[in-house]
Design a protein around this motif. Sequence first.
Motif, PDB file in Angstrom:
ATOM      1  N   UNK A  40       0.137   1.833  14.703  1.00 24.54           N
ATOM      2  CA  UNK A  40       0.470   1.784  13.478  1.00 24.54           C
ATOM      3  C   UNK A  40       1.256   2.810  12.609  1.00 24.54           C
ATOM      4  N   UNK A  41       1.351   4.016  13.251  1.00 22.36           N
ATOM      5  CA  UNK A  41       1.971   5.171  12.700  1.00 22.36           C
ATOM      6  C   UNK A  41       3.543   4.943  13.109  1.00 22.36           C
ATOM      7  N   UNK A  42       3.722   4.107  14.198  1.00 18.04           N
ATOM      8  CA  UNK A  42       5.151   3.761  14.481  1.00 18.04           C
ATOM      9  C   UNK A  42       5.641   2.920  13.720  1.00 18.04           C
ATOM     10  N   UNK A  43       4.690   1.882  13.594  1.00 14.25           N
ATOM     11  CA  UNK A  43       5.225   0.656  12.654  1.00 14.25           C
ATOM     12  C   UNK A  43       5.612   0.866  11.339  1.00 14.25           C
ATOM     13  N   UNK A  44       4.979   2.039  10.784  1.00 14.02           N
ATOM     14  CA  UNK A  44       4.951   2.295   9.277  1.00 14.02           C
ATOM     15  C   UNK A  44       6.259   3.414   9.214  1.00 14.02           C
ATOM     16  N   UNK A  45       6.826   3.837  10.424  1.00 12.08           N
ATOM     17  CA  UNK A  45       8.054   4.540  10.338  1.00 12.08           C
ATOM     18  C   UNK A  45       7.541   5.975  10.310  1.00 12.08           C
ATOM     19  N   UNK A  46       6.294   6.321  10.647  1.00 12.99           N
ATOM     20  CA  UNK A  46       5.806   7.773  10.258  1.00 12.99           C
ATOM     21  C   UNK A  46       5.821   8.692  11.502  1.00 12.99           C
TER      22      UNK A  46
END
Length: 252
Positions: free
Chosen positions: A135-141
């Motif tokens: 989820x951190x990846x898909x949020x661009x974080x």
Amino acid sequence: MSRRKLIVGNWKMNVMNFDGIALARGIADKLKATGEVPLDLLVCPPYTLISSVVNELSSSPLSVGAQNCHTEEIGPHTGDISASMLKDAGCSHVIVGHSDRRSKHGETDAQILSKAKKANSSGLTTIICIGETESEHSLGNTLKVVKAQIYGSIPDSANEKNTVIAYEPVWAIGTGRTPTSEEVQKVHSFIRSEIASMIGKNTANNIRLLYGGSMNAKNSKELLSLRDVDGGLVGGASLKVHDFWSICESCI
Ligand code: PGA
């Protein structure tokens, strides 16, 4: 500057004694048959196999590490193992902060930092794992998360001798998915630049940065040829001599 490649096999909670010795022996034999290789090799068996694998590899340059250690040296910690015990058992390295430990055991950056310091003071080189969740990846974080983990879990005394950093995107571990080569290179070069700001340029240039997460014989050549990728932390593909050696061969 040239950084020697390092390939690490993380056996996790797999392999019984007999098979573990055979696996270690198989890799050591490949290494011996190949002669001088421009890379370092390390296997990290479960605790129960460390002594027998160390014994089996006594005349091989293949090193042995552990998968975790405690923050304390000694005392009432039932079921735990200290860094100095690992050193005593013949380990040269210990993995700290693997995402299995962060997610399934709730380990925090502060605990990982304290394990890393204890491991270094016990004479072990740490492999400190960092990486973002799906989820951190898909949020661009990704870079934000990785930066917080660098500052939170890597000692400011880290250098190329006592520390290796492994970037392992959590969503790539054991899934068969990997980031693109561009993404891997971008995160690795970001980690190197943050280490330069936090510790210094010299350490940043010399410290080894491994990629981990579904590395296999098919993708290893490309991943290991990236400018800031100095090796791999390999899980599933480290459990068979042929698979693991194929990854090693991609940097020979
Ligand atoms: P994997 O595991 O190679 O099976 O994705 C890597 C790791 O967890 O270190």
